[in-house]
Scaffold this active site. Structure first.
Site, PDB file in Angstrom:
ATOM      1  N   ASP A 144       0.765  -1.175  -0.081  1.00 45.06           N
ATOM      2  CA  ASP A 144      -0.154  -0.033   0.014  1.00 45.06           C
ATOM      3  C   ASP A 144       0.982   1.280   0.082  1.00 45.06           C
ATOM      4  OD1 ASP A 144      -2.022  -1.949   0.233  1.00 45.06           O
ATOM      5  OD2 ASP A 144      -2.656  -1.376   2.151  1.00 45.06           O
ATOM      6  N   GLU A 159      -6.888  -3.629  -3.944  1.00 48.67           N
ATOM      7  CA  GLU A 159      -8.288  -3.409  -3.597  1.00 48.67           C
ATOM      8  C   GLU A 159      -8.727  -2.021  -4.355  1.00 48.67           C
ATOM      9  OE1 GLU A 159     -10.283  -4.444   0.395  1.00 48.67           O
ATOM     10  OE2 GLU A 159      -9.111  -2.667   0.612  1.00 48.67           O
ATOM     11  N   GLU A 203      -7.782   5.087  -4.822  1.00 49.02           N
ATOM     12  CA  GLU A 203      -6.653   5.427  -3.843  1.00 49.02           C
ATOM     13  C   GLU A 203      -5.443   5.373  -4.961  1.00 49.02           C
ATOM     14  OE1 GLU A 203      -7.480   5.126   0.551  1.00 49.02           O
ATOM     15  OE2 GLU A 203      -7.678   3.057  -0.427  1.00 49.02           O
TER      16      GLU A 203
END
Length: 669
Positions: free
Chosen positions: A417, A493, A497
């Site tokens: 991430d 996911e 973002e």
């Protein structure tokens, strides 16, 4: 610009050791942490990866190939790995399955080379090649086995082409650079004589409608790629160049987004529309040519909304803005998570830009102070309980919490991430540099060190960070999972973002007048948007994912390299508002480009609405925001009644969104 600035050093106690799998000459450089071959360098290195069109597994000093079938259901779909063919040599049989038998000797944007020293085998694994290419480096006997029964085996008169038909209805073609005699040693294995030295290429005969597929494979069997590079030399343009050996033209495969963007005239290549392999990403279509040019339509990368806000519509926004700014206080941020803290930073930065857009500068000084006080401790190692640090094994940023825990900060310490978390901080820093240029100039080294952790190009790269840590230049979108082995490869996911990360990088380029960073950030933003629209957004008319999945889903939860899932890491599939939220947040001007298909937006909102009766208040705002694209007045009334907001969102931001949609209801599609 590349910056010499480094965050404080830390010795991570949780990251894996890369030295068993990478050639020693590669270990001194930053290593990839979200790559398409990541499974090959983690744990035992024996989990398969997807190379389009084959799943490839390395184990026991051998390489197994699968031309996979698809499993479909209402909840998920994935390609099933079965070792259809396994390539090995006589010398490999004495090694156990746990032996780390391969070494990555080189890698590039589109390829990886695996060496099997014990087997005298070298594999050039290139994304999108219809052939798996093996180089036999010393004279040896090569074995090709299968878990199926071999129904028939035949060889050409020249002994340079061999055909294997299996009892699962597959036909595999084996090409050799010089004559090689294979004989059947069992019902499931063929073995060459001891004297072969050269190149073997293996391809599954595609189950396309083209009866001439075998002729196509024959024609392009001799020319093989050994690596592939992708370059972003110009804005909104990606150039592929494949290094090849032997004479003739190179045959590769393009996925649907490639085909949408491929310029045949500038690429000097030819698309073979009737030569296809099946894939979870849609049909893979043949392209002849070693140089591809992908051209992307420009998108508006700007600080403010594209349509603007009429002056008589700003009173309600100002009222919400005053209240939201009044509540800003760094001491009220109760989290030390790099993700949730970054969202709070970006939320405040949104307030500053909205204040600019509606010409209400009175609140900007307080926002500026909040951003300074909240961001600076992360830059200087003075934030209590966390902060950004640099580790020298894989070479990149980790957090203080993540340096000793694989789960802290959602795995940031093992390179999960990064674009999500850092993207929020970059957004806040870009806005702060815009409203306070002196601060921006002073903290430019830190800003660039952060952004280059995930947006770093090989041609003028920062030597402290790997090139494009998260972005996959073949898939044309990012992966979020880092140094963790997964059965279905990399995953991502939140497509939105990821978009925010590159959008924020482009904004940083704007504020520092860095045209290269603007170009790179804008290009990656546009590609991430196109990928989301291609593979995450599931329209009713979708013919890629199967009727069962499409019937129940309007958006993918987690997209894997080898799977599509309806669940989230943090919520079940039936939480539809959660699934919409994670593919929309944060709400910024670029969201308008992401959800430009009004017809699909309406499908998605209507699919989500039944879940809103039990949904949390904080998640509802994103559904209402999308509804505002085609029904502004109803969406506005719903937003006014909300009693809670996501920690990266605010009433001010939702009102700004609705009032910047233009006038009246929208009916275009």
């Amino acid at each position: 610009m590349s910056s010499p600035f480094l965050f404080p050093l830390i010795q991570s106690t949780v990251i894996p050791n890369p030295s068993p799998f990478f050639s020693p000459n590669l270990l001194s450089s930053p290593l990839p942490t979200n790559s398409f071959f990541q499974n090959f360098v983690l744990n035992n290195g024996d989990q398969h990866e997807y190379f389009h069109p084959y799943l490839v597994k390395s184990a026991n000093s051998s390489l197994s190939l699968s031309y996979p079938l698809m499993f479909f259901s209402t909840a998920l779909l994935y390609q099933v790995f079965v070792p259809d063919l396994t390539i090995s040599s006589k010398s490999s049989s004495r090694y156990s399955s746990s032996h780390r038998s391969h070494v990555v000797s080189s890698y590039s944007d589109l390829s990886v080379t695996l060496e099997f020293p014990s087997s005298n085998l070298r594999f050039f694994l290139v994304k999108g090649s219809p052939f798996i290419t093996a180089e036999v480096t010393r004279r040896t006997s090569v074995s090709i086995s299968t878990v199926h029964a071999i129904l028939s085996f035949s060889s050409s008169d020249s002994l340079t082409k061999h055909t294997v038909r299996l009892d699962n209805n597959q036909t595999w073609l084996i090409y050799a650079s010089s004559p090689v005699h294979f004989s059947r040693t069992s019902s499931s294995e063929i073995t060459s004589d001891d004297g072969f030295f050269g190149v073997i290429r293996i391809a599954a005969l595609p189950d396309s409608e083209n009866p001439r597929s075998e002729e196509t494979l024959d024609r392009f069997s001799s020319c093989y790629p050994i690596s592939g590079d992708a370059a972003l030399k110009k804005p909104y343009r990606v150039e592929y160049k494949f290094q090849k050996r032997s004479s003739g033209d190179l045959l590769l495969l393009a996925h649907p987004l490639h085909l949408k963007l491929l310029s045949e005239t500038e690429s000097n290549c030819t698309v073979l529309h009737d030569f296809k392999y099946r894939s979870i990403d849609g049909d893979l279509v043949g392209v002849v040519g070693a140089s591809w040019v992908l051209k992307i339509n420009p998108i508006p990368v700007s600080w403010h909304s594209t349509k603007g806000i009429k002056q008589d519509s700003d009173k309600e926004i100002i009222s919400a803005l005053i209240k939201d700014v009044k509540d800003l206080n760094p001491s009220n941020i109760s989290t030390n998570s790099s993700y949730f803290y970054g969202k709070r930073v970006a939320r405040a930065a949104r307030l500053a830009l909205i204040a600019e857009e509606i010409s209400y500068p009175h609140v900007i000084p307080k926002i500026k102070n909040f951003l300074k006080q909240s961001i600076e401790p992360w830059l200087y190692g003075t934030f209590k309980g966390n902060g950004f640090l640099y580790e020298k094994t894989w070479k990149g940023l980790v957090t203080k919490q993540g340096s000793s825990s694989t789960t802290a900060d959602f795995g940031f310490g093992i390179y999960n991430d990064h674009h999500y978390h850092i993207g929020y901080f970059i957004y806040g820093m870009a806005v702060l540099a815009k409203i306070d240029p002196d601060w921006g100039e002073k903290h430019k080294p830190q800003a660039y060190s952060l952004v280059e952790d995930y947006v770093n190009l090989g041609r003028n790269s920062n030597p402290y960070y790997t090139s494009l840590r998260c972005f996959d230049l073949y898939s044309l979108h990012s992966w979020a999972a880092g140094l963790t082995e997964f059965e279905h490869g990399r995953n991502q996911e939140s497509s939105s973002e990821a978009i925010n990360a590159y959008y924020s990088a482009a904004l940083m380029g704007l504020v520092y007048e860095d045209s290269d960073l603007v170009a790179t950030g804008s290009t990656l933003t546009a590609l991430e948007i196109l990928a989301a629209q291609t593979w995450w957004h599931v329209e009713e008319s979708n013919d890629m994912y199967g009727k069962e999945f499409v019937k129940e889903n309007r958006i993918v939860g987690i997209l894997w390299s080898n799977k599509r899932d309806s669940v989230l890491w943090w919520a079940p599939a039936d939480c539809r508002s959660c699934r919409l939220l994670i593919q929309v947040l944060p709400l910024t001007p670029i969201t308008e480009v992401l959800f430009s298909d009004v017809g699909y937006v309406k499908e998605l909102v209507e699919w989500t609405e039944p879940d809103l009766k039990t949904a949390e208040e904080s998640s509802k705002g994103f559904t209402f925001a999308l509804e505002g694209i085609y029904d502004k007045e109803n969406a506005l009334e719903k937003i006014r009644k909300l009693k809670g907001f996501d920690d990266g969102n605010s009433l001010t931001n939702l009102l700004w969104w609705i009032y910047s949609r233009g006038q009246g209801n929208t009916s275009q599609s």
